[in-house]
Design an enzyme around this catalytic site. Sequence first.
Site, mmCIF file in Angstrom:
data_model
loop_
_atom_site.group_PDB
_atom_site.id
_atom_site.type_symbol
_atom_site.label_atom_id
_atom_site.label_comp_id
_atom_site.label_asym_id
_atom_site.label_seq_id
_atom_site.Cartn_x
_atom_site.Cartn_y
_atom_site.Cartn_z
ATOM 1 N N HIS A 77 -3.462 -3.681 4.986
ATOM 2 C CA HIS A 77 -3.304 -3.516 3.740
ATOM 3 C C HIS A 77 -1.752 -2.908 3.638
ATOM 4 O O HIS A 77 -1.319 -2.329 4.459
ATOM 5 C CB HIS A 77 -4.374 -2.646 2.779
ATOM 6 C CG HIS A 77 -5.654 -3.159 2.593
ATOM 7 N ND1 HIS A 77 -6.263 -3.079 1.609
ATOM 8 C CD2 HIS A 77 -6.232 -3.951 3.555
ATOM 9 C CE1 HIS A 77 -7.433 -3.580 1.370
ATOM 10 N NE2 HIS A 77 -7.449 -4.607 2.731
ATOM 11 N N GLU A 79 -0.204 -1.036 1.856
ATOM 12 C CA GLU A 79 0.208 0.458 1.631
ATOM 13 C C GLU A 79 0.271 1.056 3.190
ATOM 14 O O GLU A 79 0.911 2.013 3.282
ATOM 15 C CB GLU A 79 -0.911 1.108 0.893
ATOM 16 C CG GLU A 79 -0.964 0.701 -0.496
ATOM 17 C CD GLU A 79 -2.038 -0.482 -0.758
ATOM 18 O OE1 GLU A 79 -2.034 -1.474 0.218
ATOM 19 O OE2 GLU A 79 -2.925 -0.569 -1.619
ATOM 20 N N CYS A 131 -6.772 0.028 -3.337
ATOM 21 C CA CYS A 131 -8.200 -0.162 -3.256
ATOM 22 C C CYS A 131 -8.845 0.757 -3.189
ATOM 23 O O CYS A 131 -8.684 1.946 -2.610
ATOM 24 C CB CYS A 131 -8.618 -1.246 -2.197
ATOM 25 S SG CYS A 131 -8.231 -0.765 -0.409
ATOM 26 N N CYS A 205 -7.643 2.270 0.721
ATOM 27 C CA CYS A 205 -6.412 2.840 0.550
ATOM 28 C C CYS A 205 -6.184 4.010 0.047
ATOM 29 O O CYS A 205 -5.463 4.955 0.233
ATOM 30 C CB CYS A 205 -5.248 1.807 0.184
ATOM 31 S SG CYS A 205 -5.130 0.410 1.297
HETATM 32 ZN ZN LIG Z 1 -6.099 -1.318 0.378
#
Ligand SMILES: [Zn+2]
Length: 415
Positions: A77, A79, A131, A205
Site C-alpha cells: 500500500h 502509505e 484503509c 494502513c
Molecule cells: Zn492501505
Amino acid sequence: MSEPLTFQDRIAKLCHEKFDTVVADIPDNLAGRKVIAGVVMESKANQKFDVISLASGNRFIKGNMLTTNGQVLVDSHAEILANRGMRRFIYCQLKKLWKGEETSVFQKCEKGKAAVIPDVKFHRYISTAPCGDGAIFTHSTGTSSALHDGHHHHHPIFDDTKQGLLRTKVEQGEGQIPFKGVDGVVSYQGLDVVRPGERLRVMSCSDKICKWNLLGMQGALLANLMEPVYYTSITLGTLYSHGHMARAMCCRLEKSSKIESLPHGHKVNHPLLGAVSRKDDPKRSVEKSTAHSINWNSADDCPEMTDGTTGLLHNSGFIRTDRTKSRLCKEELLKSFKENCANAGLLNLVKDDYLKTKQTSTTYQTCKIILYAILNSQGYGTWLGLPRECQEFGTSTTPAVGRPQSYSQVVLKKH
Ligand SMILES: [Zn+2]
Ligand SMILES: [Zn+2]
C-alpha cells in the site's frame, strides 16, 4: 482559479507534481496511480518544502509468495512504501552524520543518538483515506464532519462500537475486517498455515499509521540510532472526514484517558489533519487499479517498480533491472542499518537474525507492548504481526560495510 493555495493544497501539489516527473517515462497503466502517498520535509530555516519519498500502490503480497529471507515486500500500500522510502532517506542522512559530513536534517544528542533538528518537520500526503478505521466509516456520515476548523484540535467521532477497531486487509478480500486473537495483545499467523492456503492478513494502513503516532515512523531498527520522529501533518486528497481520521490516526489511543508516562521520547502524536480544498484531477481518481507500485525517494533518486502481489521488482521493460528484490525490502533496510552501525561504532547492536536485532531497541519494544495493550484494553481487538518465520532471517549475509549494489535503473522512454 486565483484562490490562494492552502497548506494542504501545497503539500498535495508538491507530491503529485513530483510523482508525475518520476513516472514521466512509465506508461500510465503501470504507474499504479490509484493511491499515491508522499512525505514532504519542511526546513523552517530556509523555508523549503522538499518531497523526500513517494509511492503508489494498493496491493499486498499473496500468501504463497511470502519468503523467510526478508527479500519480499509484504505490504505494498502506498502509505507503507512511502514510509519505507523515508527510512532509506533517514539512513542516508544518518550516514553523513556519523561520518562528520554536513546534514541539515540531524544533529547528535545525548547518549550518542541522533535527533531531527527542531527546525525540520515531516508532512504526509495520501491521495485518499488510509484503509481501515480511517476510511471505512467515511461514506456513512454527513458532510459536516468533513469540515474542520483548520486548527490543531482533534474532534474524534465515537458513535458506534465498531469505530476504532483494529482491522486487517485480507488476501483476495475486499475491505478490511476486524481482528481479535484468541488471547494476548498481539498475535501471529503461522507461515505453515498461510502458505498452503489460509488467507494472509495484514494490518490496515490506518492501524499502522496509528502505531507510528505512538512509536514514531522510524521503526524498531532506527530507534536504536535516533530519537523517535513523528509526522507533523497528514493531508488527504479525497475522502476526508475529520472525525474519523482523528479517531483512526491517534485519538482512539486516548479515548478513555490521556496516556501518561510513556518511555523517553515517546508521545501520542496528534498531527495536523486536513484535506485539499480543490477537487483532485478526475483522471487520477477513476484510474484503474493495478498490482504495480512505484517507489521513489530522494536518497536513491530513481524510480523502482514492484509488483504488490509478488513483493518483488516488476521487470516491465520500462524500468530495466537485473535485480529481483526491492531496495525497500527488510533485508535491504537491515543492510543500511548494519552499515550505519559500522559507521557509528555500534555493531554490537547487530544480532544473529533480523528479529533479534529489532529487539535490541528496548525502549521501542516496551512502547510497542504498551501500544498493543492500550488497543486491546479499549476493546479494539488484537494486533496481528507478520509471521515470525519471515523475520528470522540471518544478519550475517548482509554486509555491514561497502556500497550495496547500485540502485540506478535504466528508465526506457515510452513510445
Ligand atoms: Zn492501505
Ligand atoms: Zn488525535
